[in-house]
Design a protein around this motif. Structure first.
Motif, PDB file in Angstrom:
ATOM      1  N   ARG A 277       1.137  -0.717  -0.047  1.00 27.50           N
ATOM      2  CA  ARG A 277       0.006  -0.195   0.571  1.00 27.50           C
ATOM      3  C   ARG A 277       1.006   1.531  -0.146  1.00 27.50           C
ATOM      4  N   LEU A 278       2.308   1.498   0.786  1.00 22.63           N
ATOM      5  CA  LEU A 278       3.026   2.253   0.767  1.00 22.63           C
ATOM      6  C   LEU A 278       3.334   2.821  -0.496  1.00 22.63           C
ATOM      7  N   ALA A 279       3.966   2.040  -1.436  1.00 21.00           N
ATOM      8  CA  ALA A 279       4.250   1.512  -2.559  1.00 21.00           C
ATOM      9  C   ALA A 279       3.412   2.172  -3.834  1.00 21.00           C
ATOM     10  N   VAL A 280       2.074   1.624  -3.552  1.00 19.09           N
ATOM     11  CA  VAL A 280       1.278   2.556  -3.979  1.00 19.09           C
ATOM     12  C   VAL A 280       1.194   3.541  -4.350  1.00 19.09           C
ATOM     13  N   GLU A 281       0.349   3.823  -3.365  1.00 14.93           N
ATOM     14  CA  GLU A 281      -0.052   4.962  -2.767  1.00 14.93           C
ATOM     15  C   GLU A 281       0.615   6.333  -3.331  1.00 14.93           C
ATOM     16  N   HIS A 282       1.880   5.439  -2.973  1.00 15.19           N
ATOM     17  CA  HIS A 282       3.143   6.601  -3.210  1.00 15.19           C
ATOM     18  C   HIS A 282       2.738   7.256  -4.934  1.00 15.19           C
ATOM     19  N   LEU A 283       2.174   5.743  -5.654  1.00 13.43           N
ATOM     20  CA  LEU A 283       2.480   6.410  -6.999  1.00 13.43           C
ATOM     21  C   LEU A 283       1.496   6.831  -7.242  1.00 13.43           C
ATOM     22  N   VAL A 284       0.714   6.746  -6.411  1.00 15.90           N
ATOM     23  CA  VAL A 284      -0.789   7.441  -6.551  1.00 15.90           C
ATOM     24  C   VAL A 284      -0.933   9.305  -6.338  1.00 15.90           C
ATOM     25  N   GLU A 285      -0.410   9.374  -4.990  1.00 19.13           N
ATOM     26  CA  GLU A 285       0.100  10.601  -4.576  1.00 19.13           C
ATOM     27  C   GLU A 285       1.089  11.260  -5.799  1.00 19.13           C
ATOM     28  N   LEU A 286       1.915  10.909  -6.467  1.00 19.06           N
ATOM     29  CA  LEU A 286       2.788  12.109  -7.184  1.00 19.06           C
ATOM     30  C   LEU A 286       1.635  11.667  -9.125  1.00 19.06           C
ATOM     31  N   GLY A 287       0.521  11.406  -8.996  1.00 20.97           N
ATOM     32  CA  GLY A 287      -0.245  11.625 -10.103  1.00 20.97           C
ATOM     33  C   GLY A 287      -0.367  10.523 -11.216  1.00 20.97           C
ATOM     34  N   HIS A 288       0.331   8.578 -10.942  1.00 17.83           N
ATOM     35  CA  HIS A 288       0.155   7.785 -12.227  1.00 17.83           C
ATOM     36  C   HIS A 288      -1.036   7.279 -11.597  1.00 17.83           C
ATOM     37  N   ARG A 289      -2.138   7.082 -12.932  1.00 15.93           N
ATOM     38  CA  ARG A 289      -3.072   6.835 -13.225  1.00 15.93           C
ATOM     39  C   ARG A 289      -2.932   5.264 -13.916  1.00 15.93           C
ATOM     40  N   HIS A 290      -2.003   4.883 -14.785  1.00 15.64           N
ATOM     41  CA  HIS A 290      -2.062   3.349 -15.104  1.00 15.64           C
ATOM     42  C   HIS A 290      -0.310   2.967 -14.139  1.00 15.64           C
ATOM     43  N   ILE A 291      -0.741   1.985 -12.750  1.00 15.86           N
ATOM     44  CA  ILE A 291       0.608   1.564 -12.399  1.00 15.86           C
ATOM     45  C   ILE A 291       0.318   0.261 -12.542  1.00 15.86           C
ATOM     46  N   LEU A 292       1.248  -0.672 -13.714  1.00 11.53           N
ATOM     47  CA  LEU A 292       1.693  -1.587 -13.243  1.00 11.53           C
ATOM     48  C   LEU A 292       2.331  -2.472 -12.427  1.00 11.53           C
ATOM     49  N   HIS A 293       2.008  -3.579 -12.391  1.00 10.74           N
ATOM     50  CA  HIS A 293       2.344  -4.711 -11.035  1.00 10.74           C
ATOM     51  C   HIS A 293       3.190  -5.646 -11.590  1.00 10.74           C
ATOM     52  N   VAL A 294       4.316  -5.617 -11.663  1.00  8.37           N
ATOM     53  CA  VAL A 294       4.918  -7.207 -11.330  1.00  8.37           C
ATOM     54  C   VAL A 294       5.409  -7.766 -10.614  1.00  8.37           C
ATOM     55  N   ALA A 295       4.266  -8.889 -10.445  1.00  5.00           N
ATOM     56  CA  ALA A 295       3.896  -9.836  -9.314  1.00  5.00           C
ATOM     57  C   ALA A 295       5.102 -11.016  -9.279  1.00  5.00           C
ATOM     58  N   GLY A 296       4.992 -11.139  -8.012  1.00  7.87           N
ATOM     59  CA  GLY A 296       6.173 -12.830  -7.563  1.00  7.87           C
ATOM     60  C   GLY A 296       4.867 -13.886  -7.829  1.00  7.87           C
ATOM     61  N   PRO A 297       5.865 -15.428  -7.366  1.00 11.36           N
ATOM     62  CA  PRO A 297       5.615 -16.493  -8.025  1.00 11.36           C
ATOM     63  C   PRO A 297       4.301 -16.856  -6.915  1.00 11.36           C
ATOM     64  N   PRO A 298       2.736 -17.181  -7.795  1.00  9.55           N
ATOM     65  CA  PRO A 298       1.551 -17.106  -7.089  1.00  9.55           C
ATOM     66  C   PRO A 298       1.963 -17.986  -5.890  1.00  9.55           C
ATOM     67  N   ASP A 299       2.653 -19.291  -5.957  1.00 11.97           N
ATOM     68  CA  ASP A 299       2.075 -20.496  -4.379  1.00 11.97           C
ATOM     69  C   ASP A 299       3.584 -19.551  -3.766  1.00 11.97           C
ATOM     70  N   TRP A 300       3.797 -17.901  -3.093  1.00 10.01           N
ATOM     71  CA  TRP A 300       4.643 -16.874  -2.947  1.00 10.01           C
ATOM     72  C   TRP A 300       3.748 -16.277  -1.494  1.00 10.01           C
ATOM     73  N   LEU A 301       3.468 -16.350  -0.410  1.00  8.30           N
ATOM     74  CA  LEU A 301       2.323 -15.037   0.136  1.00  8.30           C
ATOM     75  C   LEU A 301       3.032 -14.359   0.619  1.00  8.30           C
ATOM     76  N   ASP A 302       3.791 -13.984   0.337  1.00  7.18           N
ATOM     77  CA  ASP A 302       4.457 -12.534   0.359  1.00  7.18           C
ATOM     78  C   ASP A 302       4.254 -12.137  -1.128  1.00  7.18           C
ATOM     79  N   ALA A 303       4.662 -12.479  -2.363  1.00  8.08           N
ATOM     80  CA  ALA A 303       3.625 -12.034  -3.405  1.00  8.08           C
ATOM     81  C   ALA A 303       2.048 -12.065  -3.589  1.00  8.08           C
ATOM     82  N   VAL A 304       1.029 -12.912  -3.015  1.00 10.19           N
ATOM     83  CA  VAL A 304       0.318 -12.790  -3.035  1.00 10.19           C
ATOM     84  C   VAL A 304      -0.386 -11.801  -1.799  1.00 10.19           C
ATOM     85  N   GLU A 305      -0.226 -11.166  -0.893  1.00 15.06           N
ATOM     86  CA  GLU A 305      -0.691 -10.363  -0.350  1.00 15.06           C
ATOM     87  C   GLU A 305      -0.525  -8.944  -0.753  1.00 15.06           C
ATOM     88  N   ARG A 306       1.422  -8.606  -1.240  1.00 16.41           N
ATOM     89  CA  ARG A 306       1.490  -7.445  -2.265  1.00 16.41           C
ATOM     90  C   ARG A 306       0.426  -7.165  -3.252  1.00 16.41           C
TER      91      ARG A 306
END
Length: 333
Positions: A165-194
């Motif tokens: 949330r800190l990362a994405v909110e920072h980008l939104v506050e900078l004015g970004h409206r098209h934010i892509l996520h490069v996700a980690g492997p789906p069997d990793w808990l941290d990747a799912v949460e992020r």
């Protein structure tokens, strides 16, 4: 110990008090005892001490043996925190993540009379297996997931959702409206949460939620993603910002964008996760989310030792921190 006492000219009890760090021993006496210990090469017999006290002062740690930054940093932090408290650590590395393998590790620890167990569980199947066994000693599970109420395990983790949330909110506050996520492997808990937190923030701001790009945790994977992404940006249909699931992905991405003639953050902003050593020296220095692994290790050991002494379990989340550097800025297109 009797030899140390005789050489230092003190009682057996005084040697014991020095070894146990009691403040009642005068400095001059303590120094004589320490000199005698050094001269004789005395070392405590931990096995004999365990027989006398009925305490092994040993913590078992179950880990997957992953060389990746998060799991390895967690293991180091737990070991250091236990040693600070005067406890020994025994490590069991799992190659398979099922109930039988965990049971074997448990039996291994029980043979060593460990007083508690810390399980570092980055994968979903490790956490699933932990829920299936019952240990006769307290267990702390370091994993980004909620447990069933009937599972007698103390859950603890860095708050992955809050970090994303800190990362994405920072980008939104900078004015970004098209934010892509490069996700980690789906069997990793941290990747799912992020990923889920990224989706939630975009939805809350009523911004488009594109399909994430699923990758591995490596810089090579980030580089491959970056080559494709660079062509999209040049064609005018790429994102203005990218949130990567870890810093290694960001490193590969930055290299690919640079090779394709794109500037970060002028053409696209990049934010990572982890704050690995050296991320402040990427080109440009990477804005990222810092995970407090030292605090995580200390808290896991504190919770475990409290449980060993009869304290009740308490689920906890440790807050991460946004580290703002120069890889993210207001969009220019």
């Amino acid at each position: 110990m009797a030899d140390v006492a005789a050489l230092a000219g003190v009682s057996h009890q005084t040697v014991s008090r020095v070894l146990n760090g009691h403040r009642s021993v005068r400095p001059a006496t303590r120094e004589k005892v320490l000199e005698a210990i050094a001269e004789l090469g005395y070392r405590r017999n931990s096995a004999a001490r365990a027989l006398v006290t009925a305490r092994s002062a040993t913590v078992g740690v179950v880990t997957t043996g992953s060389p990746l930054f998060g799991p390895s940093s967690t293991l180091i932090a737990v070991e250091e925190a236990a040693r600070e408290q005067g406890w020994y650590v025994s490590v069991a590395t799992l190659r398979r993540y099922d109930a039988e393998t965990l049971h074997d590790a448990l039996e291994h620890f029980m043979d060593q009379a460990v007083e508690g167990i810390v399980v570092i569980a980055p994968h979903t199947d490790v956490a699933d297996a932990v829920e299936s066994f019952r240990a006769p000693v307290p267990v702390v599970l370091i994993a980004a997931r909620e447990l069933r109420p009937d599972v007698p395990v103390i859950p603890l983790s860095v708050d992955q959702r809050a970090g994303a949330r800190l990362a994405v909110e920072h980008l939104v506050e900078l004015g970004h409206r098209h934010i892509l996520h490069v996700a980690g492997p789906p069997d990793w808990l941290d990747a799912v949460e992020r990923e889920e937190a990224w989706r939630a923030v975009l939805a809350e701001h009523r911004l488009p939620v594109p399909d994430p790009v699923v990758a591995s945790w490596t810089a090579d994977s980030g580089y491959t993603v970056g080559l494709d992404l660079a062509q999209r940006i040049k064609a005018g249909d790429g994102p203005t910002a990218v949130f990567t699931a870890n810093d290694q992905l960001a490193l590969g991405l930055l290299r690919a964008l640079w090779e394709c003639g794109l500037s970060v953050p002028d053409d696209v902003s990049v934010v990572g996760f982890d704050d690995i050593d050296g991320s402040g020296h990427f080109i440009p220095p990477l804005t990222t989310v810092r995970q407090p692994f030292v605090a995580l290790g200390r808290r896991s050991v504190a919770l475990l030792l409290a449980a060993v002494d009869g304290g009740g379990p308490a689920a906890e989340l440790i807050a991460p921190e946004l580290v703002v550097r120069r890889s993210a800025a207001a969009p220019r297109r």
